[in-house]
Design a protein around this motif. Sequence first.
Motif, PDB file in Angstrom:
ATOM      1  N   GLY A 148      -2.035  -4.961  -2.205  1.00  0.00           N
ATOM      2  CA  GLY A 148      -2.399  -3.898  -1.257  1.00  0.00           C
ATOM      3  C   GLY A 148      -3.878  -3.917  -0.891  1.00  0.00           C
TER       4      GLY A 148
ATOM      5  N   ARG B 161       0.820  -1.210   0.000  1.00  0.00           N
ATOM      6  CA  ARG B 161       0.000   0.000   0.000  1.00  0.00           C
ATOM      7  C   ARG B 161       0.855   1.262   0.000  1.00  0.00           C
ATOM      8  NH1 ARG B 161      -3.899  -3.460   2.535  1.00  0.00           N
ATOM      9  NH2 ARG B 161      -2.950  -3.380   4.619  1.00  0.00           N
TER      10      ARG B 161
ATOM     11  N   GLN C  58      -0.699  -3.332  -6.427  1.00  0.00           N
ATOM     12  CA  GLN C  58      -2.051  -2.793  -6.259  1.00  0.00           C
ATOM     13  C   GLN C  58      -3.011  -3.883  -5.834  1.00  0.00           C
ATOM     14  OE1 GLN C  58      -2.444  -1.049 -10.151  1.00  0.00           O
ATOM     15  NE2 GLN C  58      -1.750   0.968  -9.468  1.00  0.00           N
TER      16      GLN C  58
ATOM     17  N   GLN D 208      -3.003  -2.627 -13.781  1.00  0.00           N
ATOM     18  CA  GLN D 208      -3.156  -3.003 -12.379  1.00  0.00           C
ATOM     19  C   GLN D 208      -1.981  -3.902 -12.000  1.00  0.00           C
ATOM     20  OE1 GLN D 208      -6.651  -5.335 -11.122  1.00  0.00           O
ATOM     21  NE2 GLN D 208      -6.853  -3.913  -9.404  1.00  0.00           N
ATOM     22  N   THR D 209      -1.079  -3.363 -11.197  1.00  0.00           N
ATOM     23  CA  THR D 209       0.134  -4.093 -10.857  1.00  0.00           C
ATOM     24  C   THR D 209      -0.113  -5.063  -9.707  1.00  0.00           C
ATOM     25  OG1 THR D 209       0.872  -2.452  -9.241  1.00  0.00           O
ATOM     26  CG2 THR D 209       1.517  -2.098 -11.548  1.00  0.00           C
TER      27      THR D 209
ATOM     28  N   LYS E 181       1.631   1.833  -3.717  1.00  0.00           N
ATOM     29  CA  LYS E 181       0.548   1.533  -4.658  1.00  0.00           C
ATOM     30  C   LYS E 181       0.485   2.498  -5.845  1.00  0.00           C
ATOM     31  CE  LYS E 181      -3.056   4.000  -2.059  1.00  0.00           C
ATOM     32  NZ  LYS E 181      -4.357   3.846  -1.356  1.00  0.00           N
ATOM     33  N   LYS E 182       1.034   3.703  -5.704  1.00  0.00           N
ATOM     34  CA  LYS E 182       1.000   4.680  -6.798  1.00  0.00           C
ATOM     35  C   LYS E 182       2.360   4.842  -7.471  1.00  0.00           C
ATOM     36  CE  LYS E 182      -2.911   7.292  -4.927  1.00  0.00           C
ATOM     37  NZ  LYS E 182      -3.414   8.618  -4.491  1.00  0.00           N
TER      38      LYS E 182
END
Length: 203
Positions: free
Chosen positions: A200, A111, A197, A193-194, A114-115
């Motif tokens: 998390g 998390r 992600q 979408q990794t 996540k970006k």
Amino acid sequence: MSKLGKIVILNGTPRSGKSSIAITIQNTFEGLWMNLGVDHFMKMTPENYQPGIGLRPGGERPDLEPIIIQIYKAMYESIAAHSRIGINVVVDVGHHDRYSVPRKILPNCARILKKYPVVFVGVHCPIEEIMKRRKDTWGTGYAKNGAIPEPVKRWQHYVHIPGIYDLEVDTSIMSSDECAHLIHQKLKDLPSQTAFQLIGGIE
């Protein structure tokens, strides 16, 4: 704001070949790549808190687990800080959740990033090859009765749970150069979408 640095996280057991891949990435990928892996964090950890985040699966040191949570958070916040100022990061680590109680360290770390542009790589190696490398490197291998030691078996089982990766490699059949090449290609074509992600989102 600087363009975010790229991040490669190599997850696997001890002696699976993560460090060799990390060195190859540092030596061959374009730009500066800093290694913020588990070995470096263990070296910074005082003796009375060892092995820190290198603690193997099994719940053997519940007294260390709150500290391990903090160190992992510090590691991943450091990864994020490097990326924010445009520095690329490679990390070799062995995530597991086989502590005295579930700690959910990997989802919490995911998390944090996540970006960020992260490629999460599962580094696999058959346990027979792991045993050979342990003997070649450390001079230790099978137990006196010829069995694979329980800690080695636990690492092999727990390090790849939940098994969500952007890329998986097998170092028993691929060189570090070949693994790095696949990682380089994945960095150019990150999915919408990794894996981080997805991980998390695990509660």
